[in-house]
Scaffold this active site. Structure first.
Site, mmCIF file in Angstrom:
data_model
loop_
_atom_site.group_PDB
_atom_site.id
_atom_site.type_symbol
_atom_site.label_atom_id
_atom_site.label_comp_id
_atom_site.label_asym_id
_atom_site.label_seq_id
_atom_site.Cartn_x
_atom_site.Cartn_y
_atom_site.Cartn_z
ATOM 1 N N SER A 1 0.864 -1.190 0.000
ATOM 2 C CA SER A 1 0.000 0.000 0.000
ATOM 3 C C SER A 1 0.893 1.231 0.000
ATOM 4 C CB SER A 1 -0.846 -0.033 1.279
ATOM 5 O OG SER A 1 -1.363 1.236 1.596
ATOM 6 N N TYR B 1 -1.941 -1.166 10.666
ATOM 7 C CA TYR B 1 -2.076 -1.469 9.227
ATOM 8 C C TYR B 1 -0.797 -1.076 8.486
ATOM 9 C CZ TYR B 1 -3.957 -1.246 4.455
ATOM 10 O OH TYR B 1 -4.168 -1.426 3.105
ATOM 11 N N LYS C 1 1.969 -3.308 6.236
ATOM 12 C CA LYS C 1 2.229 -3.064 4.806
ATOM 13 C C LYS C 1 3.712 -2.764 4.566
ATOM 14 C CE LYS C 1 -1.849 -3.951 3.244
ATOM 15 N NZ LYS C 1 -2.057 -5.082 2.320
HETATM 16 N N1 LIG Z 1 -8.793 -0.185 -0.870
HETATM 17 C C1 LIG Z 1 -7.699 0.511 -0.658
HETATM 18 O O1 LIG Z 1 -7.739 1.726 -0.494
HETATM 19 C C2 LIG Z 1 -6.363 -0.157 -0.646
HETATM 20 C C3 LIG Z 1 -6.246 -1.509 -0.454
HETATM 21 N N2 LIG Z 1 -4.986 -2.066 -0.392
HETATM 22 C C4 LIG Z 1 -4.815 -3.484 -0.173
HETATM 23 O O2 LIG Z 1 -5.414 -4.183 -1.247
HETATM 24 C C5 LIG Z 1 -5.896 -5.449 -0.795
HETATM 25 C C6 LIG Z 1 -7.341 -5.605 -1.208
HETATM 26 O O3 LIG Z 1 -8.086 -4.561 -0.588
HETATM 27 P P1 LIG Z 1 -9.587 -4.176 -0.990
HETATM 28 O O4 LIG Z 1 -9.963 -4.869 -2.225
HETATM 29 O O5 LIG Z 1 -9.675 -2.724 -0.905
HETATM 30 O O6 LIG Z 1 -10.332 -4.766 0.268
HETATM 31 P P2 LIG Z 1 -11.765 -5.492 0.374
HETATM 32 O O7 LIG Z 1 -12.084 -5.444 1.821
HETATM 33 O O8 LIG Z 1 -12.716 -4.930 -0.605
HETATM 34 O O9 LIG Z 1 -11.393 -6.980 -0.075
HETATM 35 C C7 LIG Z 1 -10.599 -7.807 0.716
HETATM 36 C C8 LIG Z 1 -11.040 -9.231 0.496
HETATM 37 O O10 LIG Z 1 -10.255 -10.070 1.376
HETATM 38 C C9 LIG Z 1 -11.148 -11.028 1.928
HETATM 39 N N3 LIG Z 1 -10.648 -11.537 3.200
HETATM 40 C C10 LIG Z 1 -10.607 -10.889 4.389
HETATM 41 N N4 LIG Z 1 -10.140 -11.707 5.332
HETATM 42 C C11 LIG Z 1 -9.860 -12.892 4.742
HETATM 43 C C12 LIG Z 1 -9.345 -14.131 5.200
HETATM 44 N N5 LIG Z 1 -9.002 -14.322 6.491
HETATM 45 N N6 LIG Z 1 -9.177 -15.136 4.306
HETATM 46 C C13 LIG Z 1 -9.536 -14.962 3.012
HETATM 47 N N7 LIG Z 1 -10.030 -13.817 2.526
HETATM 48 C C14 LIG Z 1 -10.175 -12.787 3.378
HETATM 49 C C15 LIG Z 1 -12.466 -10.258 2.117
HETATM 50 O O11 LIG Z 1 -13.564 -11.119 2.292
HETATM 51 C C16 LIG Z 1 -12.514 -9.449 0.849
HETATM 52 O O12 LIG Z 1 -13.164 -10.131 -0.191
HETATM 53 C C17 LIG Z 1 -5.648 -5.482 0.700
HETATM 54 O O13 LIG Z 1 -4.442 -6.151 0.978
HETATM 55 C C18 LIG Z 1 -5.511 -4.011 1.060
HETATM 56 O O14 LIG Z 1 -4.757 -3.832 2.217
HETATM 57 C C19 LIG Z 1 -3.859 -1.319 -0.570
HETATM 58 C C20 LIG Z 1 -3.945 0.004 -0.775
HETATM 59 C C21 LIG Z 1 -5.198 0.713 -0.857
HETATM 60 C C1 LIG Z 2 -8.489 8.256 2.158
HETATM 61 C C2 LIG Z 2 -8.432 6.953 2.823
HETATM 62 C C3 LIG Z 2 -9.457 6.661 3.844
HETATM 63 C C4 LIG Z 2 -9.743 5.220 3.962
HETATM 64 C C5 LIG Z 2 -8.731 4.389 3.285
HETATM 65 C C6 LIG Z 2 -9.189 3.032 3.117
HETATM 66 C C7 LIG Z 2 -8.352 2.098 2.731
HETATM 67 C C8 LIG Z 2 -6.982 2.399 2.450
HETATM 68 C C9 LIG Z 2 -6.115 1.422 2.400
HETATM 69 C C10 LIG Z 2 -4.745 1.695 2.124
HETATM 70 O O1 LIG Z 2 -3.959 0.766 2.018
HETATM 71 C C11 LIG Z 2 -4.288 3.086 1.957
HETATM 72 C C12 LIG Z 2 -3.598 3.499 3.156
HETATM 73 C C13 LIG Z 2 -3.741 4.675 3.738
HETATM 74 C C14 LIG Z 2 -4.675 5.706 3.333
HETATM 75 C C15 LIG Z 2 -4.795 6.751 4.325
HETATM 76 C C16 LIG Z 2 -4.253 7.911 4.213
HETATM 77 C C17 LIG Z 2 -3.401 8.303 3.138
HETATM 78 C C18 LIG Z 2 -2.624 9.494 3.540
HETATM 79 C C19 LIG Z 2 -1.524 9.651 2.535
HETATM 80 C C20 LIG Z 2 -0.600 10.733 2.904
HETATM 81 O O2 LIG Z 2 -0.524 11.113 4.066
HETATM 82 O O3 LIG Z 2 0.085 11.164 1.994
#
Ligand SMILES: NC(=O)C1=CN([C@@H]2O[C@H](COP(=O)(O)OP(=O)(O)OC[C@H]3O[C@@H](n4cnc5c(N)ncnc54)[C@H](O)[C@@H]3O)[C@@H](O)[C@H]2O)C=CC1
Ligand SMILES: CCCCC/C=C\C=C\C(=O)C/C=C\C/C=C\CCCC(=O)O
Length: 271
Positions: free
Chosen positions: A138, A151, A155
């Site tokens: 992330s 978190y 990461k």
């Molecule tokens: N959405 C965001 O802003 C960002 C997300 N990420 C990373 O991207 C990845 C995906 O995130 P999103 O799609 O946003 O999240 P999401 O919450 O939409 O999807 C995550 C998925 O992982 C599954 N999951 C959770 N616990 C589990 C377990 N114990 N075993 C199997 N599956 C499990 C959930 O059921 C869900 O389908 C994560 O690693 C997150 O940290 C990174 C940067 C930004």
């Molecule tokens: C705007 C984000 C609010 C909620 C974010 C939800 C999921 C984000 C998952 C990530 O992995 C991203 C991580 C951090 C986002 C939060 C703040 C970013 C601030 C960036 C900065 O300070 O430059």
């Protein structure tokens, strides 16, 4: 888009970014086995992709990835379905500062476990066919974000772990390449369901600013496919935001023997 077709194992593909990466991979001719703890959403995604791409190209299994035995058994089932696996995507993750152990277990320990399970299968010097492992970090793996200490540290750990593996002296013999994707906030349930238990000091982070910095899922998926399209991916860290994508390198700044640092040093070190 990458022209190779991949045999993919992906975690957390029922929804969000993982689902979108799979859509892009399937559209590019790959075959995918995915796992998720959410059986209902996983089955619905499997049905949707089966209708779109064909029954033999996608398969879902409901597991809790944090349970090692379930993970290992699902991986073995995936190898039977796909023949072999040459792309592992450790994507499943959780952002909830009130769930310390669960977050560390899923975001870090499970990524380590998934990476080693895949590497054991892929290693050319141990009879495998080689492949790529992409671990999802992330922006929080590149910067210190005070809203998300737990978190953020998981990461950072994912990014550091994967970078260490990429530096292995026997990397050529392994036939494995390790890559890291670092998305900015994206419009998934992780973002949409955020509250003041999941993220600290949420009141200091106004909704308009959050919304303005949040990327569409498709934008992050372009970053994922860009990483995968590299001729040489090993060690790459790709940051993907709404505005741009750029490769990153972690630097360690020497501030000398004076503390606190001069204002200028602090500014230079604030990313
Ligand atoms: N959405 C965001 O802003 C960002 C997300 N990420 C990373 O991207 C990845 C995906 O995130 P999103 O799609 O946003 O999240 P999401 O919450 O939409 O999807 C995550 C998925 O992982 C599954 N999951 C959770 N616990 C589990 C377990 N114990 N075993 C199997 N599956 C499990 C959930 O059921 C869900 O389908 C994560 O690693 C997150 O940290 C990174 C940067 C930004
Ligand atoms: C705007 C984000 C609010 C909620 C974010 C939800 C999921 C984000 C998952 C990530 O992995 C991203 C991580 C951090 C986002 C939060 C703040 C970013 C601030 C960036 C900065 O300070 O430059």
């Amino acid at each position: 888009m990458d022209s190779r077709s991949w045999k993919v194992f992906l975690t957390g593909g029922a929804q969000g970014l993982g689902k979108s990466y799979m859509d892009a991979l399937l559209a590019a001719g790959s075959k995918v086995f995915f796992v998720d703890i959410n059986a209902t959403a996983g089955e619905s995604t499997e049905k949707e992709f089966t209708q779109k791409y064909g029954r033999d190209l996608v398969k879902f299994q409901a597991i809790d990835c944090t349970v090692v035995k379930q993970f290992e058994e699902a991986f073995a089932t995936a190898v039977s379905f796909l023949g072999y696996i040459n792309l592992m995507v450790n994507n499943a993750g959780l952002m909830d500062e009130s769930k310390v152990e669960e977050t560390i277990r899923l975001n870090y320990l499970t990524v380590v476990r998934g990476t080693y399970i895949a590497a054991k299968h892929m290693r050319v010097d141990r009879g495998g066919k080689g492949g790529r492992i992409i671990n999802i970090s992330s922006i929080a793996g590149l910067q210190d974000i005070n809203l998300l200490p737990v978190y953020c540290s998981t990461k950072h750990a994912v990014r550091a772990f994967t970078s260490c593996l990429a530096l292995a002296p026997d990397i050529q013999q392994q036939g494995i390449e390790y890559g890291i994707l670092c998305p900015d906030p994206a419009a998934t349930s992780m973002f949409l369901d955020v509250d003041d238990k999941k993220m600290l000091y949420l009141d200091t982070f106004p909704r308009e600013i959050r919304d303005a910095m949040t990327a569409p899922v498709e934008t992050i998926t372009k970053g994922f496919m860009k990483l995968l399209s590299l001729d040489e991916m090993n060690g790459a860290i790709l940051h993907t935001s709404e505005k741009a994508m750029s490769f990153r390198r972690m630097d360690n700044v020497d501030l000398g023997q004076t503390w606190p640092p001069a204002k200028q040093d602090e500014d230079n070190n604030s990313g």
